[in-house]
Motif scaffolding. Sequence first.
Motif, mmCIF file in Angstrom:
data_model
loop_
_atom_site.group_PDB
_atom_site.id
_atom_site.type_symbol
_atom_site.label_atom_id
_atom_site.label_comp_id
_atom_site.label_asym_id
_atom_site.label_seq_id
_atom_site.Cartn_x
_atom_site.Cartn_y
_atom_site.Cartn_z
ATOM 1 N N THR A 1 0.835 -1.192 0.000
ATOM 2 C CA THR A 1 0.000 0.000 0.000
ATOM 3 C C THR A 1 0.874 1.248 0.000
ATOM 4 O OG1 THR A 1 -1.753 -1.175 1.147
ATOM 5 C CG2 THR A 1 -1.853 1.218 1.206
ATOM 6 N N TYR A 2 0.476 2.191 -0.846
ATOM 7 C CA TYR A 2 1.192 3.449 -1.007
ATOM 8 C C TYR A 2 0.242 4.603 -0.727
ATOM 9 C CZ TYR A 2 4.448 0.398 -3.455
ATOM 10 O OH TYR A 2 5.312 -0.606 -3.783
ATOM 11 N N ASN A 3 0.770 5.681 -0.116
ATOM 12 C CA ASN A 3 -0.020 6.865 0.231
ATOM 13 C C ASN A 3 0.184 7.975 -0.789
ATOM 14 O OD1 ASN A 3 -1.051 5.889 2.721
ATOM 15 N ND2 ASN A 3 0.922 6.278 3.645
ATOM 16 N N ASN B 1 -0.404 12.000 -1.593
ATOM 17 C CA ASN B 1 -0.630 13.268 -0.911
ATOM 18 C C ASN B 1 -0.092 14.390 -1.795
ATOM 19 O OD1 ASN B 1 -1.364 15.161 0.938
ATOM 20 N ND2 ASN B 1 0.324 14.746 2.345
ATOM 21 N N THR C 1 -5.458 12.862 -2.334
ATOM 22 C CA THR C 1 -4.992 12.105 -1.174
ATOM 23 C C THR C 1 -5.608 10.718 -1.215
ATOM 24 O OG1 THR C 1 -6.795 12.956 0.188
ATOM 25 C CG2 THR C 1 -4.709 14.157 0.292
ATOM 26 N N GLY C 2 -5.009 9.779 -0.475
ATOM 27 C CA GLY C 2 -5.576 8.437 -0.397
ATOM 28 C C GLY C 2 -4.515 7.368 -0.496
ATOM 29 N N THR C 3 -4.956 6.171 -0.891
ATOM 30 C CA THR C 3 -4.058 5.029 -0.973
ATOM 31 C C THR C 3 -4.256 4.265 -2.270
ATOM 32 O OG1 THR C 3 -5.621 3.577 0.175
ATOM 33 C CG2 THR C 3 -3.973 4.698 1.539
ATOM 34 N N THR D 1 -3.124 0.301 -3.600
ATOM 35 C CA THR D 1 -2.547 -0.980 -3.228
ATOM 36 C C THR D 1 -2.191 -1.754 -4.491
ATOM 37 O OG1 THR D 1 -3.873 -1.009 -1.208
ATOM 38 C CG2 THR D 1 -2.911 -3.100 -1.894
ATOM 39 N N TYR E 1 -7.778 0.768 -4.409
ATOM 40 C CA TYR E 1 -7.461 2.179 -4.225
ATOM 41 C C TYR E 1 -8.629 2.860 -3.531
ATOM 42 C CZ TYR E 1 -9.886 2.138 -8.740
ATOM 43 O OH TYR E 1 -10.776 1.893 -9.760
ATOM 44 N N ASN E 2 -8.298 3.902 -2.799
ATOM 45 C CA ASN E 2 -9.274 4.759 -2.137
ATOM 46 C C ASN E 2 -8.685 6.163 -2.205
ATOM 47 O OD1 ASN E 2 -11.273 5.936 -0.665
ATOM 48 N ND2 ASN E 2 -10.827 4.860 1.238
ATOM 49 N N ALA F 1 3.488 8.521 -5.015
ATOM 50 C CA ALA F 1 2.961 7.981 -3.755
ATOM 51 C C ALA F 1 4.115 7.382 -2.972
ATOM 52 C CB ALA F 1 1.888 6.937 -4.019
ATOM 53 N N THR G 1 3.741 2.988 2.717
ATOM 54 C CA THR G 1 3.226 3.107 4.075
ATOM 55 C C THR G 1 4.268 2.568 5.044
ATOM 56 O OG1 THR G 1 2.134 0.959 3.935
ATOM 57 C CG2 THR G 1 0.821 2.878 3.370
#
Length: 188
Positions: free
Chosen positions: A25-27, A29, A38-40, A42, A58-59, A156, A159
């Motif tokens: 998972t990557y953030n 920003n 923003t978000g994640t 995977t 993803y979110n 990104a 995490t």
Amino acid sequence: MYLRNLIAISILALAPVLAHADSFTYNLNDNFASFNVTGTITTDSNSGSLATGDITAYNIFLNDGSNSLNLTQSNSQDVVAGNALTATASGLFFNFGSYSGSLFAIQSPFLGAGTNYLCYQGQAGGCDNYRGAHESIDIGWDGPQTQQLCGNEQIASATAVTPEPESLVLFGTGILGLAGVARRKLIG
């Protein structure tokens, strides 16, 4: 005795392969003058060039100052074209200098809908082709908001690192090996 040792060595050798972690998972920003993301995201790999099938979840929250949109796999589709999207243990990268029609896009409710998207595009991509290399979002019918970018940019970051299954299996098999040696010394 020889067969039992051979089986034990085989299990120890294959354990890290069998316990391979299946997601990373990557953030995101990104804060630009006209929009933020923003978000994640995977993926199923943290090494090398990624394809559409490597994006497992993803979110992502988009905001253009007037409107906002949340993109998830339940309300949108994603596509990766070319080889500009890469993953490493430290992050996701997109090569904005690529010329091969490279892009990474997520669009709601489906690809080609005309609006509601996040796009990373190389020099000659397919989201907003006339705008050159950039990151862009489009929410509703306000028109795309873009940020020109160049080179291989980190989009990104990884995490916080948690123990991977490989590490736990290796640790566990090491403990079992030590217990076996101790048992032999006590018995023999």
